[in-house]
Design an enzyme around this catalytic site. Structure first.
Site, PDB file in Angstrom:
ATOM      1  N   ASP A 193       7.639  25.029  56.550  1.00 26.53           N
ATOM      2  CA  ASP A 193       8.580  26.131  56.925  1.00 26.53           C
ATOM      3  C   ASP A 193      10.051  25.882  56.444  1.00 26.53           C
ATOM      4  OD1 ASP A 193       7.576  27.490  60.297  1.00 26.53           O
ATOM      5  OD2 ASP A 193       6.711  27.611  58.196  1.00 26.53           O
ATOM      6  N   ASN A 201      19.091  34.741  57.419  1.00 31.47           N
ATOM      7  CA  ASN A 201      19.086  36.113  57.239  1.00 31.47           C
ATOM      8  C   ASN A 201      20.024  36.769  58.257  1.00 31.47           C
ATOM      9  OD1 ASN A 201      17.110  36.799  55.733  1.00 31.47           O
ATOM     10  ND2 ASN A 201      15.274  36.455  57.136  1.00 31.47           N
ATOM     11  N   ASP A 210      15.974  36.701  50.876  1.00 33.91           N
ATOM     12  CA  ASP A 210      14.640  37.038  50.006  1.00 33.91           C
ATOM     13  C   ASP A 210      15.033  36.062  48.779  1.00 33.91           C
ATOM     14  OD1 ASP A 210      13.529  38.683  51.587  1.00 33.91           O
ATOM     15  OD2 ASP A 210      14.151  40.392  50.414  1.00 33.91           O
ATOM     16  N   GLU A 236       8.622  32.934  56.501  1.00 36.87           N
ATOM     17  CA  GLU A 236       9.143  31.665  55.706  1.00 36.87           C
ATOM     18  C   GLU A 236       8.221  30.356  55.722  1.00 36.87           C
ATOM     19  OE1 GLU A 236      10.801  31.373  59.884  1.00 36.87           O
ATOM     20  OE2 GLU A 236      10.331  32.834  58.628  1.00 36.87           O
TER      21      GLU A 236
END
Length: 330
Positions: A193, A201, A210, A236
């Site tokens: 992860d 974000n 992204d 993720e």
């Protein structure tokens, strides 16, 4: 299906926190035209919020889950209609009714997967009370089915739409082919992860997030061997399958991936990007991916609990071969 299973299915779609996409926007625009409502939502429920894949007529992309009308919608496969939310005991005190956006009318069709998981709803909303007949219910259910077909297409394609990594379904199919051989190779499995991705974000925006995901996959490809497969499992979360790998080589590749990600630079954000890893080996009697991925995920959670940006494995690590690395056993 219990809530943990429902959330697991939702995660497989890898749709949460993604940008607006034209197929979903078109379906929502059609609903707005048919029903003449100011608000049309594709709402998905995770463990703490309702998140909107499409939010026509609403300025926000998510609200707290406890405010979601969708909590009622996913209780059955039928369309939920609330003709006047002010006079309905389930919604009269809801902040979305007493305050902005001042919901009065709601009709929602559940989004039901092939596994019969209800992930959320396709709903139309008005600020005035109104009736909703059986014909309108049937139309809304048909539009919800179109939404689910689009979600299935996203899940079933061979490549992740954003990063170009293998999709979950392609990853599972590749794994099945490997173990289906008469003499299957030794197979290593890595789960990882990106650390604190939500913060990325929240601080820099989803477009920057992204680009981080794309960059991480590109960096990983420079490390992996021919025949290794990297997959984006959702959000993720990534996994890598390593055909022909030993425990030592699996651990070494995971460490190279960790260092490469830590050393990578992403111009859209400030500061480094790191990742936490879990590694395991496919056991000889295993016929599927689920148990191995569970072990890798458990090791990954140990890495997170131990401070992140490190590797945990499901066996005693050969620490003498990777001196100075951040590796623990589980």
């Amino acid at each position: 299906m219990d809530e943990a299973e429902r959330l697991s299915v939702l995660e497989q779609y890898g749709i949460l926190d993604t940008p607006h996409e034209e197929p979903f926007e078109r379906i929502a625009a059609l609903a707005r035209l048919i029903f003449d409502t100011p608000i049309v939502l594709i709402s998905l429920l995770d463990d703490r919020r309702q998140w909107f894949k499409t939010n026509i007529g609403l300025d926000v992309r998510e609200t707290p889950r406890e405010q979601a009308f969708c909590n009622e919608t996913i209780r059955s496969d039928d369309v939920l209609v609330i003709q006047d939310a002010v006079h309905d005991i389930r919604t009269a005190r809801n902040p979305l009714v007493t305050g902005t956006p001042h919901i009065r009318f709601y009709a929602g069709a559940p989004l039901v997967t092939p596994e019969k998981a209800r992930l959320g709803s396709f709903c139309v909303i008005d600020r005035e009370p109104r009736p909703f007949d059986d014909r309108q219910k049937a139309i809304l259910q048909s539009l919800a089915s179109l939404v689910m077909k689009e979600m299935e297409l996203r899940r079933q394609t061979d490549q992740d739409w954003l990063t170009g990594a293998a999709s979950r379904s392609a990853f599972q199919a590749n794994f099945a082919r490997l173990i289906g051989h008469k003499q299957p190779p030794s197979i290593g499995l890595i789960s990882f992860d990106i650390d604190h991705f939500k913060r990325i974000n929240d601080r820099f925006g989803h477009l920057a997030g992204d680009r981080v995901l794309i960059g991480v996959v590109d960096v990983c490809r420079t490390v992996l061997r021919d025949g290794d497969v990297i997959s984006r499992l959702g959000g993720e979360e990534f996994a890598v399958v390593l055909p022909g790998a030993t425990a030592d080589s699996t651990l070494a590749i995971a460490e190279r991936l960790r260092l490469a990600i830590e050393a990578s630079r992403h111009p859209d954000i400030e500061g480094p990007v790191t990742a936490s890893f879990g590694v395991t080996m496919l056991q000889g009697n295993e016929q599927g991916l689920s148990d191995a991925l569970r072990r890798a995920d458990e090791a990954l959670y140990q890495s997170k609990a131990s401070g992140r940006n490190r590797i945990s494995c499901s066996w005693a690590p050969p620490v003498t071969k990777l001196t100075g690395s951040k590796i623990t056993g589980t």
